[in-house]
Write an enzyme that holds these catalytic residues in place. Structure first.
Site, PDB file in Angstrom:
ATOM      1  N   GLY A 216       0.849  -1.202   0.000  1.00  0.00           N
ATOM      2  CA  GLY A 216       0.000   0.000   0.000  1.00  0.00           C
ATOM      3  C   GLY A 216       0.876   1.241   0.000  1.00  0.00           C
ATOM      4  O   GLY A 216       0.696   2.159  -0.814  1.00  0.00           O
ATOM      5  N   HIS A 217       1.869   1.261   0.910  1.00  0.00           N
ATOM      6  CA  HIS A 217       2.786   2.415   0.951  1.00  0.00           C
ATOM      7  C   HIS A 217       3.614   2.488  -0.341  1.00  0.00           C
ATOM      8  O   HIS A 217       3.846   3.573  -0.873  1.00  0.00           O
ATOM      9  CB  HIS A 217       3.769   2.290   2.131  1.00  0.00           C
ATOM     10  CG  HIS A 217       3.104   2.151   3.466  1.00  0.00           C
ATOM     11  ND1 HIS A 217       3.027   0.966   4.146  1.00  0.00           N
ATOM     12  CD2 HIS A 217       2.492   3.061   4.254  1.00  0.00           C
ATOM     13  CE1 HIS A 217       2.403   1.140   5.299  1.00  0.00           C
ATOM     14  NE2 HIS A 217       2.056   2.405   5.390  1.00  0.00           N
TER      15      HIS A 217
ATOM     16  N   GLY B 141      -3.630   6.900   1.245  1.00  0.00           N
ATOM     17  CA  GLY B 141      -4.389   5.751   0.745  1.00  0.00           C
ATOM     18  C   GLY B 141      -5.889   5.943   0.949  1.00  0.00           C
ATOM     19  O   GLY B 141      -6.326   6.508   1.953  1.00  0.00           O
TER      20      GLY B 141
END
Ligand code: PAF
Length: 305
Positions: free
Chosen positions: A42-43, A153
């Site tokens: 995600g990062h 996100g």
């Protein structure tokens, strides 16, 4: 990659990389990826979007005590500076800003940021002080690191709404970019907290994404009532303790009865001691419904390697 621990070093390092990279033309100068570390795909997806759109990528790594309303949650939060700095360097971060708490907060400071009504629904009531803590640290990062774009996100949907609203209300000269949720191949949304679950808890946690998937199908089949969509989510099972499931406006996080505008269906549930959140984004522009379920990985994420 330069590793720095003060705001002024981070700004000078980013300016230096910008000048070395050669020119005035082209993409935004500095892209900021704020994180609390224990990086996963995600990062990394935020970093790669920033890499594509900006000349310099600064990533902050700071587990912000002010946004944890339960101190045991702060103590348990996974941390590994070695692992994070290796992954950040491989992903193309130019400047890794890892401040101490005394760099971030002064004992004598008195300013607070009140995010207002966007923080009063869903995560707000159950986590007193959480959004104020996020708002304060994000304000410091946006004001102190000189970025033109900052990447967050969609997994933290209400946080993204709050940050967009705050940046707009306070006239920060920065673009807030929301990026898709990344999921394990079985649908579980990536979160650094996932590593705190046992194998059985992880299996039970799949009820959240399965429930959201069922709601996505119902929405695509024409269901527009919030009640109907929320019922689809919780019908996926009771091995998790549901805290809330709500349909909310993307613009101000107010709760909706009907899916008739850009919105998100957000769920929070606990599995053992781990509290998880997840969501689907609905876009209704152009009169058609588009559901953003996020991006599903083909093999186990970095969290399991
Ligand atoms: O989403 C997070 O990881 C955090 O809330 C953030 C934005 C880095 C602020 O501490």
């Amino acid at each position: 990659m330069r590793v720095v621990s003060t705001f002024s070093e981070a700004r000078s390092a980013a300016t230096e990389v910008y000048h070395r990279s050669g020119g005035e033309e082209g993409p935004a100068a500095i892209g900021l990826v704020p994180t609390m570390g224990f990086l996963h795909e995600g990062h990394l997806s935020l970093i790669s979007q920033a890499r594509r759109e900006c000349r310099v990528v600064t990533m902050s790594l700071y587990v912000n005590p002010r946004q944890f309303n339960v101190s045991s949650d702060f103590d348990r939060y996974p941390r590994s500076f070695e692992r994070d700095s290796q992954l950040a360097a491989q992903a193309g971060v130019d400047v890794l800003f890892a401040p101490s708490t005394s760099e971030m907060y002064e004992p004598s400071e008195s300013t607070s940021i009140q995010p207002g009504r966007v923080a009063r629904t869903m995560e707000g009531p159950g986590r007193p002080g959480h959004f104020e803590g996020v708002a304060l640290v994000v304000t410091k990062l946006l004001a102190g690191l000189g970025a033109q774009k900052a990447y967050f996100g969609r997994k933290d949907a209400q946080q993204l709404t709050m940050i967009r609203r705050m940046a707009r209300d306070l006239r920060f000269p920065i673009e807030i970019v929301g990026c898709p949720t990344i999921r394990e191949s079985d649908g579980l949304a990536l979160s650094s907290r996932n590593v705190l679950m046992s194998a059985q808890e992880r299996e039970a946690a799949l009820e959240i994404s399965r429930g959201l998937w069922a709601a996505a199908l119902a929405a695509e089949g024409g269901e527009r009532s919030a009640e109907g969509l929320c019922r689809e989510v919780t019908a996926s099972g009771d091995r998790v303790a549901w805290e809330y499931v709500e349909l909310a406006d993307q613009d101000d996080a107010s709760l909706l009865d009907t899916l008739d505008r850009p919105s998100f269906l957000a769920a929070a549930a606990s599995v053992g001691k781990v509290r998880l959140i997840d969501n689907l984004f609905f876009d209704t522009r152009g009169g058609h419904l588009a559901v953003d379920r996020g991006i599903v990985l083909e093999s186990p994420s970095l969290l399991y390697r």
